[in-house]
Design a protein around this motif. Structure first.
Motif, PDB file in Angstrom:
ATOM      1  N   VAL A  59       0.828  -1.197   0.000  1.00 28.54           N
ATOM      2  CA  VAL A  59       0.000   0.000   0.000  1.00 28.54           C
ATOM      3  C   VAL A  59       0.869   1.258   0.000  1.00 28.54           C
ATOM      4  O   VAL A  59       1.977   1.255   0.522  1.00 28.54           O
ATOM      5  CB  VAL A  59      -0.970   0.030   1.208  1.00 28.54           C
ATOM      6  CG1 VAL A  59      -1.976  -1.082   1.128  1.00 28.54           C
ATOM      7  CG2 VAL A  59      -0.226  -0.041   2.513  1.00 28.54           C
ATOM      8  N   HIS A  60       0.352   2.302  -0.611  1.00 23.05           N
ATOM      9  CA  HIS A  60       1.014   3.600  -0.604  1.00 23.05           C
ATOM     10  C   HIS A  60       0.208   4.502   0.308  1.00 23.05           C
ATOM     11  O   HIS A  60      -0.963   4.781   0.048  1.00 23.05           O
ATOM     12  CB  HIS A  60       1.055   4.173  -2.027  1.00 23.05           C
ATOM     13  CG  HIS A  60       1.761   5.478  -2.098  1.00 23.05           C
ATOM     14  ND1 HIS A  60       1.088   6.669  -2.000  1.00 23.05           N
ATOM     15  CD2 HIS A  60       3.074   5.775  -2.235  1.00 23.05           C
ATOM     16  CE1 HIS A  60       1.963   7.651  -2.088  1.00 23.05           C
ATOM     17  NE2 HIS A  60       3.171   7.136  -2.241  1.00 23.05           N
ATOM     18  N   MET A  61       0.823   4.917   1.402  1.00 21.52           N
ATOM     19  CA  MET A  61       0.125   5.783   2.348  1.00 21.52           C
ATOM     20  C   MET A  61       1.136   6.562   3.165  1.00 21.52           C
ATOM     21  O   MET A  61       2.286   6.138   3.311  1.00 21.52           O
ATOM     22  CB  MET A  61      -0.795   4.980   3.264  1.00 21.52           C
ATOM     23  CG  MET A  61      -0.097   3.938   4.106  1.00 21.52           C
ATOM     24  SD  MET A  61      -1.200   2.937   5.067  1.00 21.52           S
ATOM     25  CE  MET A  61      -1.544   4.014   6.409  1.00 21.52           C
ATOM     26  N   GLU A  62       0.716   7.699   3.682  1.00 27.03           N
ATOM     27  CA  GLU A  62       1.557   8.549   4.524  1.00 27.03           C
ATOM     28  C   GLU A  62       2.896   8.852   3.858  1.00 27.03           C
ATOM     29  O   GLU A  62       3.926   8.917   4.506  1.00 27.03           O
ATOM     30  CB  GLU A  62       1.764   7.893   5.891  1.00 27.03           C
ATOM     31  CG  GLU A  62       0.474   7.669   6.651  1.00 27.03           C
ATOM     32  CD  GLU A  62       0.659   6.879   7.930  1.00 27.03           C
ATOM     33  OE1 GLU A  62       1.799   6.478   8.243  1.00 27.03           O
ATOM     34  OE2 GLU A  62      -0.341   6.659   8.604  1.00 27.03           O
ATOM     35  N   GLY A  63       2.903   8.986   2.554  1.00 27.50           N
ATOM     36  CA  GLY A  63       4.117   9.337   1.830  1.00 27.50           C
ATOM     37  C   GLY A  63       5.114   8.216   1.668  1.00 27.50           C
ATOM     38  O   GLY A  63       6.268   8.457   1.347  1.00 27.50           O
ATOM     39  N   GLY A  64       4.713   6.988   1.912  1.00 34.04           N
ATOM     40  CA  GLY A  64       5.632   5.862   1.792  1.00 34.04           C
ATOM     41  C   GLY A  64       4.946   4.623   1.268  1.00 34.04           C
ATOM     42  O   GLY A  64       3.730   4.579   1.098  1.00 34.04           O
ATOM     43  N   ILE A  65       5.758   3.598   1.031  1.00 34.68           N
ATOM     44  CA  ILE A  65       5.266   2.298   0.578  1.00 34.68           C
ATOM     45  C   ILE A  65       5.345   1.344   1.769  1.00 34.68           C
ATOM     46  O   ILE A  65       6.392   1.239   2.424  1.00 34.68           O
ATOM     47  CB  ILE A  65       6.130   1.753  -0.582  1.00 34.68           C
ATOM     48  CG1 ILE A  65       6.204   2.753  -1.731  1.00 34.68           C
ATOM     49  CG2 ILE A  65       5.615   0.399  -1.045  1.00 34.68           C
ATOM     50  CD1 ILE A  65       4.878   3.007  -2.413  1.00 34.68           C
ATOM     51  N   TYR A  66       4.245   0.653   2.039  1.00 35.77           N
ATOM     52  CA  TYR A  66       4.168  -0.249   3.185  1.00 35.77           C
ATOM     53  C   TYR A  66       3.713  -1.630   2.751  1.00 35.77           C
ATOM     54  O   TYR A  66       2.942  -1.776   1.805  1.00 35.77           O
ATOM     55  CB  TYR A  66       3.170   0.282   4.235  1.00 35.77           C
ATOM     56  CG  TYR A  66       3.641   1.524   4.918  1.00 35.77           C
ATOM     57  CD1 TYR A  66       4.297   1.455   6.139  1.00 35.77           C
ATOM     58  CD2 TYR A  66       3.434   2.765   4.354  1.00 35.77           C
ATOM     59  CE1 TYR A  66       4.732   2.602   6.773  1.00 35.77           C
ATOM     60  CE2 TYR A  66       3.866   3.918   4.969  1.00 35.77           C
ATOM     61  CZ  TYR A  66       4.521   3.835   6.185  1.00 35.77           C
ATOM     62  OH  TYR A  66       4.952   4.968   6.807  1.00 35.77           O
ATOM     63  N   LEU A  67       4.175  -2.612   3.489  1.00 37.71           N
ATOM     64  CA  LEU A  67       3.690  -3.977   3.351  1.00 37.71           C
ATOM     65  C   LEU A  67       2.640  -4.157   4.432  1.00 37.71           C
ATOM     66  O   LEU A  67       2.886  -3.865   5.601  1.00 37.71           O
ATOM     67  CB  LEU A  67       4.832  -4.967   3.548  1.00 37.71           C
ATOM     68  CG  LEU A  67       4.445  -6.432   3.552  1.00 37.71           C
ATOM     69  CD1 LEU A  67       3.921  -6.843   2.174  1.00 37.71           C
ATOM     70  CD2 LEU A  67       5.618  -7.282   3.936  1.00 37.71           C
ATOM     71  N   GLU A  68       1.461  -4.588   4.052  1.00 38.35           N
ATOM     72  CA  GLU A  68       0.359  -4.763   4.987  1.00 38.35           C
ATOM     73  C   GLU A  68       0.006  -6.238   5.049  1.00 38.35           C
ATOM     74  O   GLU A  68      -0.162  -6.886   4.020  1.00 38.35           O
ATOM     75  CB  GLU A  68      -0.829  -3.942   4.497  1.00 38.35           C
ATOM     76  CG  GLU A  68      -1.983  -3.906   5.443  1.00 38.35           C
ATOM     77  CD  GLU A  68      -3.066  -2.966   4.948  1.00 38.35           C
ATOM     78  OE1 GLU A  68      -3.041  -1.790   5.333  1.00 38.35           O
ATOM     79  OE2 GLU A  68      -3.907  -3.431   4.153  1.00 38.35           O
TER      80      GLU A  68
END
Length: 76
Positions: A18-27
């Motif tokens: 996911v792309h959120m809060e200005g970064g790329i995250y693994l959820e």
């Protein structure tokens, strides 16, 4: 945009990037919880997912063993 992937050894978890809060995250979603960790440019998503679940599993086992130890000590 939805882009789920899964690890073959653990069917109880689903993963997405996911792309959120200005970064790329693994959820990771599974077993009633949701976990996120930053996904760095040089990280392999499958390895990052594996590490995320492995660390969560280690943490849960440690907490369980601690609880069992305390419970066992109070019975003696």
């Amino acid at each position: 945009m939805n882009n789920p992937f899964s690890l073959y050894w653990n069917k109880n978890w689903s993963f997405q990037i996911v792309h959120m809060e200005g970064g790329i995250y693994l959820e990771a979603k599974g077993l009633g919880i949701l976990m996120r960790k930053p996904l760095f440019p040089n990280e392999n998503p499958s390895s990052a997912a594996d590490d995320l679940i492995y660390n969560e599993d280690k943490n849960r086992k440690s907490l369980l063993n601690s609880w069992k130890s305390k419970s066992h000590n109070t019975l003696n």
